[in-house]
Motif scaffolding. Structure first.
Motif, PDB file in Angstrom:
ATOM      1  N   THR A 191       0.827  -1.207   0.000  1.00 61.92           N
ATOM      2  CA  THR A 191       0.000   0.000   0.000  1.00 61.92           C
ATOM      3  C   THR A 191       0.863   1.261   0.000  1.00 61.92           C
ATOM      4  O   THR A 191       0.657   2.158  -0.815  1.00 61.92           O
ATOM      5  N   ASP A 192       1.830   1.338   0.911  1.00 68.13           N
ATOM      6  CA  ASP A 192       2.715   2.511   0.955  1.00 68.13           C
ATOM      7  C   ASP A 192       3.547   2.633  -0.316  1.00 68.13           C
ATOM      8  O   ASP A 192       3.787   3.739  -0.798  1.00 68.13           O
ATOM      9  N   SER A 193       3.987   1.504  -0.851  1.00 65.32           N
ATOM     10  CA  SER A 193       4.773   1.539  -2.090  1.00 65.32           C
ATOM     11  C   SER A 193       4.011   2.262  -3.192  1.00 65.32           C
ATOM     12  O   SER A 193       4.571   3.110  -3.896  1.00 65.32           O
ATOM     13  N   VAL A 194       2.735   1.944  -3.318  1.00 70.31           N
ATOM     14  CA  VAL A 194       1.905   2.526  -4.376  1.00 70.31           C
ATOM     15  C   VAL A 194       1.484   3.949  -4.025  1.00 70.31           C
ATOM     16  O   VAL A 194       1.669   4.873  -4.831  1.00 70.31           O
ATOM     17  N   GLU A 195       0.949   4.134  -2.828  1.00 70.39           N
ATOM     18  CA  GLU A 195       0.348   5.417  -2.473  1.00 70.39           C
ATOM     19  C   GLU A 195       1.370   6.509  -2.156  1.00 70.39           C
ATOM     20  O   GLU A 195       1.159   7.667  -2.509  1.00 70.39           O
ATOM     21  N   LYS A 196       2.448   6.169  -1.496  1.00 65.49           N
ATOM     22  CA  LYS A 196       3.405   7.190  -1.062  1.00 65.49           C
ATOM     23  C   LYS A 196       4.651   7.283  -1.938  1.00 65.49           C
ATOM     24  O   LYS A 196       5.302   8.324  -1.978  1.00 65.49           O
ATOM     25  N   TYR A 197       5.006   6.186  -2.622  1.00 67.08           N
ATOM     26  CA  TYR A 197       6.299   6.156  -3.325  1.00 67.08           C
ATOM     27  C   TYR A 197       6.174   5.850  -4.810  1.00 67.08           C
ATOM     28  O   TYR A 197       7.148   5.495  -5.447  1.00 67.08           O
ATOM     29  N   GLN A 198       4.970   5.993  -5.348  1.00 65.12           N
ATOM     30  CA  GLN A 198       4.703   5.869  -6.785  1.00 65.12           C
ATOM     31  C   GLN A 198       5.182   4.559  -7.400  1.00 65.12           C
ATOM     32  O   GLN A 198       5.568   4.512  -8.573  1.00 65.12           O
TER      33      GLN A 198
END
Length: 160
Positions: free
Chosen positions: A142-149
């Motif tokens: 989730t963080d990979s996609v939402e915060k780090y493109q």
């Protein structure tokens, strides 16, 4: 061996990674291939990246180790992350002699939070000039996609 796409080039912002952006005039402009268990890059050293006379600067080699490790994380761990530790061992000078070198990375170990990646740089004569153990802190999907493109694993394997 499968040539990987660089999905970050599709971003609308000013993507200019020193390691892998073909748009960065001063960067390494690395490209990557998947060889099963390993990610590989073929690269020609340039004189402007020199340390000692006709030798690739050690800091540039460290950058190549870190960059190949990040692409291992993207494609083998299927998330993004950041370097938490990089230990490079220089075995012999990596000469700038207008021949292609090989940078290789593969996972030694990984879990939900960390990946340990072994990398190597070999000269055109297949002599290993430096090795590294790179430890990456892994972000959640989730963080990979939402915060780090992070574009998703499949984006690296599309030839669009």
């Amino acid at each position: 061996m499968i040539k990987l796409s660089n999905p970050f080039l599709l971003k609308k912002d000013n993507y200019d990674c020193f390691g892998c952006s073909p748009k960065n005039a001063h960067g390494l402009r690395m490209e990557f291939w998947d060889d099963g268990d390993s990610i590989i890059s073929f690269w020609k050293p340039s004189k402007h990246l020199e340390g000692y006379l006709n030798v690739v600067h050690g800091g540039i080699q460290a950058t190549m180790h870190d960059e190949i490790a990040s692409w291992v994380v993207y494609t083998k761990c299927k998330v993004s992350g950041v370097t938490s530790n990089l230990e490079v061992k220089y075995k012999q000078p990596l000469l700038i002699d207008d021949r292609e070198i090989v940078i290789k990375g593969e996972i030694l170990d990984h879990n939900r939070r960390f990946a340990t990646i072994k990398t190597s740089i070999s000269n055109a004569d297949e002599v290993v000039c430096s090795t590294a153990i790179v430890k990456y802190f892994l972000f959640s999907e989730t963080d990979s996609v939402e915060k780090y493109q992070y574009p998703g694993f499949e984006a690296f394997y599309s030839n669009d």
